[in-house]
Structures are given as C-alpha cells and as structure tokens.
Design a protein around this motif. Sequence first.
Motif, PDB file in Angstrom:
ATOM      1  N   SER A 162      68.467 -32.936  78.449  1.00 26.88           N
ATOM      2  CA  SER A 162      67.846 -33.102  77.136  1.00 26.88           C
ATOM      3  C   SER A 162      68.034 -34.513  76.571  1.00 26.88           C
ATOM      4  O   SER A 162      67.240 -34.975  75.742  1.00 26.88           O
ATOM      5  N   SER A 189      59.084 -30.910  74.351  1.00 19.58           N
ATOM      6  CA  SER A 189      59.895 -29.978  73.561  1.00 19.58           C
ATOM      7  C   SER A 189      61.118 -29.491  74.324  1.00 19.58           C
ATOM      8  O   SER A 189      62.075 -29.003  73.723  1.00 19.58           O
ATOM      9  N   THR A 190      61.101 -29.589  75.631  1.00 21.73           N
ATOM     10  CA  THR A 190      62.189 -29.108  76.478  1.00 21.73           C
ATOM     11  C   THR A 190      62.190 -29.867  77.793  1.00 21.73           C
ATOM     12  O   THR A 190      61.150 -30.409  78.206  1.00 21.73           O
ATOM     13  N   TRP A 223      73.993 -18.658  80.588  1.00 23.14           N
ATOM     14  CA  TRP A 223      73.664 -19.570  79.503  1.00 23.14           C
ATOM     15  C   TRP A 223      73.947 -18.912  78.153  1.00 23.14           C
ATOM     16  O   TRP A 223      74.096 -17.691  78.045  1.00 23.14           O
ATOM     17  N   ASP A 235      71.540 -20.940  70.679  1.00 20.57           N
ATOM     18  CA  ASP A 235      70.247 -20.820  70.004  1.00 20.57           C
ATOM     19  C   ASP A 235      69.125 -21.532  70.754  1.00 20.57           C
ATOM     20  O   ASP A 235      68.023 -20.999  70.901  1.00 20.57           O
ATOM     21  N   TYR A 236      69.389 -22.745  71.211  1.00 18.67           N
ATOM     22  CA  TYR A 236      68.335 -23.513  71.866  1.00 18.67           C
ATOM     23  C   TYR A 236      67.890 -22.857  73.176  1.00 18.67           C
ATOM     24  O   TYR A 236      66.696 -22.751  73.467  1.00 18.67           O
ATOM     25  N   LEU A 237      68.858 -22.422  73.962  1.00 16.77           N
ATOM     26  CA  LEU A 237      68.498 -21.764  75.217  1.00 16.77           C
ATOM     27  C   LEU A 237      67.879 -20.392  74.963  1.00 16.77           C
ATOM     28  O   LEU A 237      67.043 -19.928  75.751  1.00 16.77           O
ATOM     29  N   ASN A 238      68.252 -19.747  73.882  1.00 13.39           N
ATOM     30  CA  ASN A 238      67.633 -18.477  73.537  1.00 13.39           C
ATOM     31  C   ASN A 238      66.153 -18.672  73.207  1.00 13.39           C
ATOM     32  O   ASN A 238      65.300 -17.847  73.570  1.00 13.39           O
ATOM     33  N   ARG A 239      65.849 -19.753  72.530  1.00 13.09           N
ATOM     34  CA  ARG A 239      64.437 -20.072  72.260  1.00 13.09           C
ATOM     35  C   ARG A 239      63.696 -20.323  73.564  1.00 13.09           C
ATOM     36  O   ARG A 239      62.552 -19.911  73.739  1.00 13.09           O
ATOM     37  N   TRP A 240      64.362 -21.071  74.463  1.00 15.85           N
ATOM     38  CA  TRP A 240      63.740 -21.310  75.777  1.00 15.85           C
ATOM     39  C   TRP A 240      63.477 -19.988  76.498  1.00 15.85           C
ATOM     40  O   TRP A 240      62.392 -19.795  77.067  1.00 15.85           O
ATOM     41  N   LYS A 290      60.433 -18.246  75.154  1.00 15.09           N
ATOM     42  CA  LYS A 290      59.202 -18.955  75.536  1.00 15.09           C
ATOM     43  C   LYS A 290      58.926 -18.826  77.025  1.00 15.09           C
ATOM     44  O   LYS A 290      57.773 -18.640  77.442  1.00 15.09           O
ATOM     45  N   VAL A 320      73.266 -15.453  71.637  1.00 12.06           N
ATOM     46  CA  VAL A 320      73.473 -16.511  70.650  1.00 12.06           C
ATOM     47  C   VAL A 320      74.839 -16.305  69.990  1.00 12.06           C
ATOM     48  O   VAL A 320      75.420 -15.220  70.074  1.00 12.06           O
TER      49      VAL A 320
END
Length: 382
Positions: A172, A180-181, A260, A263-268, A271, A322
């Motif tokens: 990142s 975005s990723t 993993w 929050d960020y990886l949960n969004r990934w 998606k 999370v």
Amino acid sequence: MMLKKNLYLHGASSLLLSVLALAGCAKNVEATKEGPEIQPQSTIATTTPEPIPVKVVVVNMFEIGEDEGDTAGEFQLWKERQQLSQRFAFPQSHHDLFLNPETGVLGMVTGMGTNKSASAVMALGLDPRFDLSKAYWLVAGISGFDPADASIGSAAWAEWLVDGDLMHEIDSRELPEDWSTGIFPLFSKGPYPEKRPPNQGEVFRINGELTEWAFQLTKDVDLGDDDSIAENRKAFTDFPNAQRKPFVLKGDNLAGMTFWHGDYLNRWANKWVEYWSEGQGSFVSSAMEDTGTAQSLFYLDRAGKADYDRLMVLRTASNFTVPHPGMTAAESLLSEGEDYAGLQLSLESAYRVGSRVVDTLVNDWDTYRDQMPYAVERGQDQ
C-alpha cells in the motif's frame, strides 16, 4: 540396484513357494488318511473387498489435541456424537479417517490451509476403500465473520467460495495515486477491471439449490448463547447484526492462507467477493480451506469419483474480522489465538446446524441416495 533387488525378491519368492508346495503335498497326503483333501494354495481365489458406501462426508479442518475427552476442536463433537468409531489409517494426509459403519457417516480432518484441504479431499476421493459416488460433503468449520452480517456463534451457509490468494499485490505504500487498493486480479492491469479476467480458481459456485435447502432446514435451529459473549456484543453499537443472539443465515466465504484482520482488509474482502461473484455473492466468513476442497471435488466429479453438486459449506463465527471497539487491528489480532472467545459456542453451532442436515440425509437415505433433497420437495409440492 532395483533390478538386483527385484531378482533377489523373485528368487526368494520362488524358493518360498517351493517349500510351501512341498509342505502342502505332505499335508495333502496326511489329509487323505483322515479327512478331505486340502485345496492347493495355487487354486485359492483372492478377492478385493467391496468399497464401503459413504452417505455423508463431514469435512473438518483442525483438532486441538486428542480426538476425544479434552478441549474440542472442529472434529471432536462430530466424532463423539455421531459415533465415528471405526478408524481407517490415512497416512497420505493429515489425520486418520473415522466412520460410523451403521450410518455411513465418514469424518475427516484436512489440516489447515487450501493446500492441505485440497490434497486431503483428493486423497480420500481416490481411496479405493470407499465408494463416494453418492456421498454428500459437508464442510463444518469455524471462521472469522464480518460483524456487519452476524454475531459470534452464528452459522452461515455459503454458495460462493472465493479465493483470497490468487492475485497480484503491491504494498500500500507504493500504490499509484489513482488506485484504491494494491490487490488486483491476475491477468489484469489494475484494481477491479470492468471485464473480469478468466476464472483460474478464484471463485467456485456450489449448488445453490442444495444450499437453500440446507438453510431452510436449519434456519430455526436454536444455537444457544454464552453470557460473556452476550455481554461483549453490546459494545458493537455500529453493527446491529453483531448484537443479535447467534442465528443461521446465508453468506459467502473468502478462503485464503493468510490470517488477515482489520477494517481495511475487511473492506477488501467484501469487494473481492462481490467482484468475483459478479455481484451475486456477499462476504460473510473468512477461512482458509474451502476453495481447496471445492477444487478437488470439482476434479473428482470429472473423474466420476464424487458429485460436486453435493457439496455444502457451513461456517460459524468464532471471532470477527475487524477489531473490537476501542482496539487497534494489531491489538485485536494479537489478543486472539487458538482459544478464540467464541470458539466453543461456534463449535456447538456447527454441530447443531450441520447435524440436522446429516441426520436428515441418513434417516431418509433410500430417497436421498439418488435424488437431491430439493428435487424431492419439489416433487411433493406438485
């Protein structure tokens, strides 16, 4: 060297057979005096045992210690309560197999990770001791859940299994400004291209009708509760579903070898599942094995050894993907371990929900052997 060894064995075998033949002749002479003649060794027929028909394979991924009598992992409740008493050595994989010879339920422990699950299921599928042509396969294991979808102890039936390892990745800290990723599909030029690349094993869709049947059969199962879990979930004020008592739902699975968290990886994850299922799947559970299991069953189906359409995947929530409110991702992850706060509750949920499916199939096997349960119900409705 091998030729010499083979010749040596051949010579030794010939000598042994000669000795046995002479001994047999002596026995036969004696037998004619006192009883019927003994059949010569060379004419005795040898038979291969018929493979054991299996009705349901319960696929667990780990056990903590012993298979019985101590702190339970995924396998222990199944072994004890389904009376899986007949042991079969399985050195070609992670853990021996256990069968209830009366019910035809077979239990296996694959080991953790897609590599072990894939190799274990393939090894079982090719094992000549078992006839798996009509078997239903039930994956029953714990996992991390998105608190947006469910509470600790809840159980989710998956239709979409998405792989979290097959990808490109850029750290990142080195992302292009308009990305975005740093995680993006193989054979693509960046995150989430409009045209989805060819599926190389990133996504498996299992039988949605069978999944729906299992969900309808189990949606009202009482999953119990735990006082400490009930108290802890009050803190998840931003997640109404995380505050509920454990319940049964439908929700899809992301499988990856990396544990993993955050929050960020949960969004990934949300998606990634949405992308690979083309908007038809919804991320709920994170685990490590299910795409490996599906891949092997897909190949075994092509070989006529198993039925991919009879695969069901049930995951239960032992922890969240999370952090707990007030904790960082690192603090939350490091506070977990083998003894998740919701471990025993989630193991109990997996058995309560999964066993209803197993018992239903076994108890009406004359029907479900050759017909899918949902097809039988449609026939009854007509």
